[in-house]
Scaffold this motif. Structure first.
Motif, PDB file in Angstrom:
ATOM      1  N   ARG A 136       5.650 -40.136   8.045  1.00 21.51           N
ATOM      2  CA  ARG A 136       4.242 -39.968   8.386  1.00 21.51           C
ATOM      3  C   ARG A 136       4.228 -39.264   9.739  1.00 21.51           C
ATOM      4  O   ARG A 136       4.360 -39.877  10.781  1.00 21.51           O
TER       5      ARG A 136
ATOM      6  N   HIS B 214      -0.592 -47.465   3.589  1.00 26.53           N
ATOM      7  CA  HIS B 214      -0.374 -48.317   4.764  1.00 26.53           C
ATOM      8  C   HIS B 214      -1.668 -48.315   5.559  1.00 26.53           C
ATOM      9  O   HIS B 214      -2.079 -47.269   6.057  1.00 26.53           O
TER      10      HIS B 214
ATOM     11  N   ASP C 115      -9.764 -49.575   9.067  1.00 27.83           N
ATOM     12  CA  ASP C 115     -10.424 -48.278   9.244  1.00 27.83           C
ATOM     13  C   ASP C 115      -9.429 -47.140   9.444  1.00 27.83           C
ATOM     14  O   ASP C 115      -9.815 -45.998   9.556  1.00 27.83           O
ATOM     15  N   TYR C 116      -8.164 -47.464   9.501  1.00 28.34           N
ATOM     16  CA  TYR C 116      -7.196 -46.417   9.821  1.00 28.34           C
ATOM     17  C   TYR C 116      -6.149 -46.377   8.714  1.00 28.34           C
ATOM     18  O   TYR C 116      -5.385 -47.328   8.537  1.00 28.34           O
ATOM     19  N   LEU C 117      -6.139 -45.278   7.964  1.00 26.87           N
ATOM     20  CA  LEU C 117      -5.130 -45.086   6.935  1.00 26.87           C
ATOM     21  C   LEU C 117      -3.915 -44.451   7.604  1.00 26.87           C
ATOM     22  O   LEU C 117      -3.920 -43.277   7.938  1.00 26.87           O
ATOM     23  N   VAL C 118      -2.914 -45.269   7.840  1.00 23.53           N
ATOM     24  CA  VAL C 118      -1.757 -44.763   8.584  1.00 23.53           C
ATOM     25  C   VAL C 118      -1.007 -43.749   7.744  1.00 23.53           C
ATOM     26  O   VAL C 118      -0.673 -42.663   8.195  1.00 23.53           O
ATOM     27  N   CYS C 119      -0.758 -44.153   6.499  1.00 18.64           N
ATOM     28  CA  CYS C 119       0.149 -43.347   5.710  1.00 18.64           C
ATOM     29  C   CYS C 119      -0.152 -43.553   4.241  1.00 18.64           C
ATOM     30  O   CYS C 119      -0.421 -44.683   3.818  1.00 18.64           O
ATOM     31  N   GLN C 120      -0.140 -42.480   3.501  1.00 19.37           N
ATOM     32  CA  GLN C 120      -0.332 -42.593   2.063  1.00 19.37           C
ATOM     33  C   GLN C 120       0.855 -41.916   1.393  1.00 19.37           C
ATOM     34  O   GLN C 120       1.097 -40.734   1.622  1.00 19.37           O
ATOM     35  N   THR C 121       1.590 -42.674   0.634  1.00 19.35           N
ATOM     36  CA  THR C 121       2.843 -42.160   0.112  1.00 19.35           C
ATOM     37  C   THR C 121       2.830 -42.191  -1.398  1.00 19.35           C
ATOM     38  O   THR C 121       2.397 -43.171  -2.001  1.00 19.35           O
TER      39      THR C 121
ATOM     40  N   SER D 233      -8.431 -38.742   6.367  1.00 14.05           N
ATOM     41  CA  SER D 233      -7.063 -38.231   6.349  1.00 14.05           C
ATOM     42  C   SER D 233      -6.482 -38.259   4.941  1.00 14.05           C
ATOM     43  O   SER D 233      -5.526 -37.543   4.647  1.00 14.05           O
TER      44      SER D 233
ATOM     45  N   PHE E 104       0.783 -33.768  11.077  1.00 12.51           N
ATOM     46  CA  PHE E 104       0.161 -33.585   9.770  1.00 12.51           C
ATOM     47  C   PHE E 104      -1.282 -34.064   9.802  1.00 12.51           C
ATOM     48  O   PHE E 104      -2.197 -33.369   9.375  1.00 12.51           O
TER      49      PHE E 104
ATOM     50  N   TRP F  20     -11.318 -42.729   3.923  1.00  8.78           N
ATOM     51  CA  TRP F  20     -10.527 -42.291   5.072  1.00  8.78           C
ATOM     52  C   TRP F  20     -10.350 -40.780   4.947  1.00  8.78           C
ATOM     53  O   TRP F  20      -9.800 -40.290   3.948  1.00  8.78           O
TER      54      TRP F  20
ATOM     55  N   LYS G 227       9.674 -41.371   3.367  1.00  8.43           N
ATOM     56  CA  LYS G 227       8.444 -40.651   3.695  1.00  8.43           C
ATOM     57  C   LYS G 227       8.281 -40.655   5.204  1.00  8.43           C
ATOM     58  O   LYS G 227       8.436 -41.695   5.849  1.00  8.43           O
TER      59      LYS G 227
ATOM     60  N   ILE H 123     -10.212 -41.886  14.223  1.00  6.75           N
ATOM     61  CA  ILE H 123      -9.568 -42.940  13.432  1.00  6.75           C
ATOM     62  C   ILE H 123      -9.525 -42.537  11.966  1.00  6.75           C
ATOM     63  O   ILE H 123      -8.514 -42.683  11.289  1.00  6.75           O
ATOM     64  N   SER H 124     -10.640 -41.986  11.499  1.00  7.47           N
ATOM     65  CA  SER H 124     -10.720 -41.655  10.087  1.00  7.47           C
ATOM     66  C   SER H 124      -9.739 -40.539   9.720  1.00  7.47           C
ATOM     67  O   SER H 124      -9.107 -40.574   8.673  1.00  7.47           O
ATOM     68  N   TYR H 125      -9.638 -39.557  10.584  1.00 10.81           N
ATOM     69  CA  TYR H 125      -8.676 -38.488  10.333  1.00 10.81           C
ATOM     70  C   TYR H 125      -7.252 -38.910  10.680  1.00 10.81           C
ATOM     71  O   TYR H 125      -6.312 -38.196  10.418  1.00 10.81           O
TER      72      TYR H 125
ATOM     73  N   ARG I 112      -4.232 -49.980   8.562  1.00  7.39           N
ATOM     74  CA  ARG I 112      -4.240 -50.734   9.809  1.00  7.39           C
ATOM     75  C   ARG I 112      -5.676 -50.836  10.292  1.00  7.39           C
ATOM     76  O   ARG I 112      -6.472 -49.928  10.077  1.00  7.39           O
TER      77      ARG I 112
ATOM     78  N   THR J 257      -7.921 -50.954  13.531  1.00  4.71           N
ATOM     79  CA  THR J 257      -7.823 -50.706  14.965  1.00  4.71           C
ATOM     80  C   THR J 257      -8.586 -51.764  15.749  1.00  4.71           C
ATOM     81  O   THR J 257      -8.345 -51.939  16.929  1.00  4.71           O
TER      82      THR J 257
ATOM     83  N   VAL K 145       1.256 -45.587  -2.330  1.00  3.24           N
ATOM     84  CA  VAL K 145       1.301 -46.689  -1.361  1.00  3.24           C
ATOM     85  C   VAL K 145       0.408 -46.327  -0.181  1.00  3.24           C
ATOM     86  O   VAL K 145       0.519 -45.247   0.369  1.00  3.24           O
TER      87      VAL K 145
ATOM     88  N   PHE L 190      -3.323 -36.172   2.634  1.00  4.54           N
ATOM     89  CA  PHE L 190      -2.219 -36.951   2.071  1.00  4.54           C
ATOM     90  C   PHE L 190      -2.209 -36.795   0.557  1.00  4.54           C
ATOM     91  O   PHE L 190      -1.154 -36.653  -0.071  1.00  4.54           O
TER      92      PHE L 190
END
Lengths: 373, 154, 361
Positions: free
Chosen positions: A335, B73, B54-60, B106, A339, B104, A333, A219-221, B75, B77, B71, B110
């Motif tokens: 996602r 996003h 706990d989940y960084l979907v997207c960092q823009t 990830s 990646f 996060w 963008k 989840i973290s990654y 979520r 879980t 930004v 990003f």
């Protein structure tokens, strides 16, 4: 008298190997900088960007219809969901409801693409582990799907078939029949995959307990798709935020909790069965009607920010469009799933052998253009 | 389908993040937070049992001509809700935000991508290098004022 | 014992013909040159054929046709490939150790060429019939690892070095199992001379009359020999998905062809040794006392028997390669030191006991 100096090579400094950009098992132009001690990997630094084309920058000077053609070039092994993501995002922004026929066909195409992609992944994963025969068995079946694609869209890899508002053109009259023929064919052939690779002792030894990724780390990654579901991360967008016709089909979200390479392998094999189940439910229910909604020739999105996720064969593909009411977006963008998936590799591969690193990167199903964009 | 109450989530968030401005966004709950409080709020969003993002979907990274922004996003879980976090700066010469890579994982990559393409720096980032472009590349291509006379067809 | 096809008559007559007109020194030199030329030709043709065979077998397993354009059924494909390799540039990496780099392929190929002369192809049809034939073949084939190590070291490439080190560890480990599994039959037949071992199987091959332990030794020999020749699931030294091509990453042209040829000839040697020691060599298949059947079998020439059995073993080794995934280096060494070696030692004790009690046929 010359002073005697003693240099012990490789005593403390790492033995650094560049794996790639041209290497058979990086599946493209990716470079891993490995620090080794003997055969054991203790650091992996992925270097990407060898195939960076600036798709996001290009999108800023292209109309939405043109962007569709750029998205094909990201995850080229399952191109339909890429097109679908942008199309859905644009439709959501415009508030357009696409015809039912389009929804069903889009779902069928996504699942066919997923099957084709998983088949190729299976080929390449076998190759990574040294079982060269898998490649030909997988490609044999993938060919059937590509034939279906070719008949309807005239292309086998980069379709650009799904566009904002619907589809580029209607499907071929044989489309339905060919899928009906394909499903029983592949149902018979899929057990061969298990016979050749899944049940093999060496294969199990090579993949079990290798590349452990815990649920928290997944989840973290942000490791999504089959790779994440192998760790028990319930991240299937088809279930959590259904789009197109996924809300009316019955399928299971495959979850394994082991988090090793073998679990990721089994998720994909099980997903192939699920994809066939979805295809079977939908193929008889393609409604008649238009293949596209009424669209203006120039699409201008209202000012705002729009985000849409779809589930590709590799994970969650998010499209984030920022518009100022112009026919060009301000920022797009992507996602991309690979990646996020790629960068968990340092965490997973440390302490394993080189051969395991190859297995792990194979089990993540990396497509390099999807990382670099 | 994501079924959660937008208004309730917005209330929870506004209680958790004093100083945050909420934008109207039909899709997500969107909060603009002060750049100084970013790391603190982000950690709170992840750790608080009411939000659990706990989940960084997207960092823009975003360039809207006059201001640069990042930004997030997010979520959850576990609770299956999502929100959008924004930080904005008008400093175009030396834009800098807190890094959230420790919250996060990830985010580390990003942020490297955002630094590479938009030139936004991140404080405390462990390895802030260019990700896609070569190390001696001049300029930040996703900025609106980036001029590349050779390659870009206007 | 009387054999239908006795090639020693032919070789003796050639020897006597030469001895009648020439001095002993000249006879020796001429015979040396003749034998050398025959084996060189044999080696080259067999190598080319094995490459072709492998490509066809692999294609058969993989749902393909394989080479089928050059000549009838593509049999000249490997010759065309060889010509191409001959014309390629001999590239040497900068800062590579040139002398060792050039020497390595020759060591590898000479090691396999030396061993091939000691194998009996039919009665009286072998170049040297040493009384320690098995030992000689083991000793000479092990020389090949020196060539591989030199190739990896002198290439000045990290992949090559890793491949060479893997290969060194692998071959030295599996040498033990090869030797010990051959020892099983040496205990049965009481000789290390290959011709004696073959003739001791006139009334039944060792794999049949050696009880279960002999079959067990055969299986272990097959596994260990596959590993020793760097093939099949044990091709860690090359491991093209991990090390691109392992120890011969930097080799081009005919130097690469030497490694390639040596690999196939080592496979042939392993199969030929398995045939000679376990499967009766050139001895025909006899079925108890069915003298009619046995008499028909005797009519089939011994080299047909020999090559038939050898190619069956080669086919099995090829099946290994194209169906199994590759092992990891630690699993490979674990398999040898923790499983094969103890089992092998146990097996030898059992065989020694059987022979001591006189329970074997």
């Amino acid at each position: 008298m010359v002073e005697k100096r003693e240099i012990i090579l490789g005593e403390n400094e790492p033995y650094v190997i560049n794996m790639g950009p041209q290497h058979p098992s990086t599946h493209g132009v990716l470079r891993f900088e490995l620090s080794l001690k003997g055969e054991t990997v203790f650091k992996v630094v992925p270097h990407c960007g060898y195939i960076h084309r600036g798709i996001e920058k290009m999108c800023e000077s292209n109309t939405y219809q043109q962007i569709i053609h750029l998205t094909d070039r990201m995850d080229y092994l399952s191109a339909h969901p890429n097109n679908e993501a942008v199309s859905l995002c644009v439709e959501k922004a415009l508030g357009i409801e696409v015809p039912e026929r389009v929804k069903v066909i889009r779902t069928i195409l996504s699942e066919l693409g997923r099957l084709a992609s998983h088949q190729l992944w299976w080929c390449a994963f076998g190759m990574d582990l040294g079982a060269l025969t898998t490649f030909f068995y997988g490609l044999r079946d993938r060919e059937k799907i590509l034939d279906i694609f070719e008949e309807s869209f005239g292309s086998r890899l980069l379709h650009s078939y799904i566009c904002p508002g619907g589809l580029m053109n209607d499907v071929h009259p044989n489309f339905k029949q060919r899928i009906k023929d394909f499903i029983p064919y592949f149902r018979k052939k899929l057990p061969e995959y298990d016979q050749l690779l899944s049940g093999n002792v060496i294969f199990k030894e090579r993949s079990r307990g290798i590349g452990m990724l815990s649920l928290e780390d997944a989840i973290s990654y942000g490791v999504t798709g089959p790779s994440g579901r192998g760790s028990g991360f319930s991240c299937d967008i088809r279930k959590s935020q259904p789009y197109s016709a996924y809300d009316r089909v019955d399928f299971k979200e495959i979850l394994f909790t082991e988090g090793d390479t073998y679990a990721r392998y089994r998720v994909r094999i099980a997903e192939m069965w699920e994809s066939m189940k979805i295809l079977e439910q939908l193929v008889d229910q393609i409604p008649d009607g238009d293949y596209t909604a009424k669209m203006k020739p120039i699409i201008k999105l209202p000012e705002g920010e729009y985000y849409q996720s779809v589930e590709t064969a590799r994970g969650e593909l998010g499209v984030y469009i920022v518009s100022k009411g112009d026919k060009f977006p301000v920022r797009v963008k992507f996602r991309t799933p690979n990646f996020s998936n790629l960068f968990a590799i340092n965490h997973m591969a440390v302490g394993h052998k080189i051969a395991d690193l190859v297995a792990i990167s194979g089990s993540l199903d990396l497509v390099i253009p999807d990382i670099d964009r | 389908m994501e079924t959660f109450d937008h208004n309730a989530l917005q209330e929870t968030l506004s209680a958790m993040m004093p100083g945050a401005v909420f934008n109207t966004n039909p899709q997500f709950v969107e909060a603009v937070v002060p750049a100084n409080d970013l790391h603190k709020f982000a950690l709170e969003l992840k750790m608080n049992s009411k939000t659990q993002f706990d989940y960084l979907v997207c960092q823009t990274g975003l360039d809207k001509n006059e201001e640069l922004s990042v930004v997030f996003h997010l979520r959850s879980t576990k609770l299956n809700h999502s929100c959008v976090l924004k930080v904005i700066t008008s400093d175009r010469i030396n834009p800098e935000f807190d890094s959230v890579f420790d919250i996060w994982k990830s985010a580390e990559f990003f942020e490297r991508e955002i630094f590479d393409l938009l030139g936004i720096k991140f404080k405390n980032h462990p390895d802030l290098r260019r990700l896609f472009l070569e190390d001696d590349f001049v300029g930040y291509p996703l900025r609106k004022d980036f001029v590349d006379n050779i390659n870009i067809v206007q | 014992m009387k054999f239908l096809y006795d090639f020693s008559i032919l070789t003796n007559s050639i020897h006597q013909m030469l001895a009648a007109s020439l001095s002993p020194l000249w006879v020796f030199i001429i015979e040396l040159v003749l034998v050398g030329l025959v084996f060189l030709g044999f080696y080259a043709i067999l190598g080319l054929f094995l490459v072709y065979l492998e490509r066809r077998v692999c294609a058969f397993i993989q749902n393909r046709l394989g080479p089928n354009r050059v000549g009838p059924q593509g049999i000249f494909q490997t010759i065309a490939d060889l010509v191409k390799l001959l014309f390629k540039e001999l590239f040497v990496v900068r800062k590579a150790d040139k002398i060792l780099f050039n020497l390595a392929p020759f060591i590898v190929i000479i090691a396999s060429l030396m061993a091939i002369g000691a194998i009996p192809y039919a009665k009286g049809l072998h170049a040297i019939d040493l009384n320690i034939g098995v030992f000689y073949i083991l000793a000479v084939t092990s020389l090949g690892v020196v060539g591989i190590l030199l190739a990896g070291w002198s290439s000045n490439s990290k992949y090559s070095l890793l491949g060479a080190m893997r290969s060194g560890a692998q071959i030295i480990s599996y040498e033990l199992s090869v030797g010990l599994s051959l020892l099983a039959v040496i205990i049965f037949s009481g000789s290390m001379q290959l011709s004696t071992i073959v003739e001791s199987q006139a009334n039944g091959w060792w794999i049949f009359k050696g009880h279960i332990p002999a079959f067990f030794a055969f299986v272990i020999f097959l596994i260990a020999a596959t590993a020793e020749t760097n093939r099949g699931p044990f091709d860690l030294a090359e491991a093209e998905s991990e090390l691109t091509a392992g120890f011969h990453t930097e080799y081009t042209g005919i130097r690469f062809a030497f490694f390639f040829l040596a690999e196939y000839m080592n496979m042939f040697l392993a199969a030929a040794l398995a045939t000679t020691v376990f499967l009766g060599g050139w001895m025909p298949f006899h079925f108890f006392d069915f003298s009619g059947f046995n008499y028909v079998m005797d009519f089939i020439p011994p080299f047909v028997w020999f090559f038939g059995k050898t190619f069956v073993v080669i086919y099995i080794i090829m099946l290994f390669k194209w169906t199994f995934p590759r092992l990891r280096i630690d699993q490979l060494l674990t398999l040898e030191w923790k499983y094969l070696l103890p089992l092998n030692l146990l097996n030898i004790i059992v065989i020694a006991f059987i022979v001591l009690m006189g329970w074997h046929f």
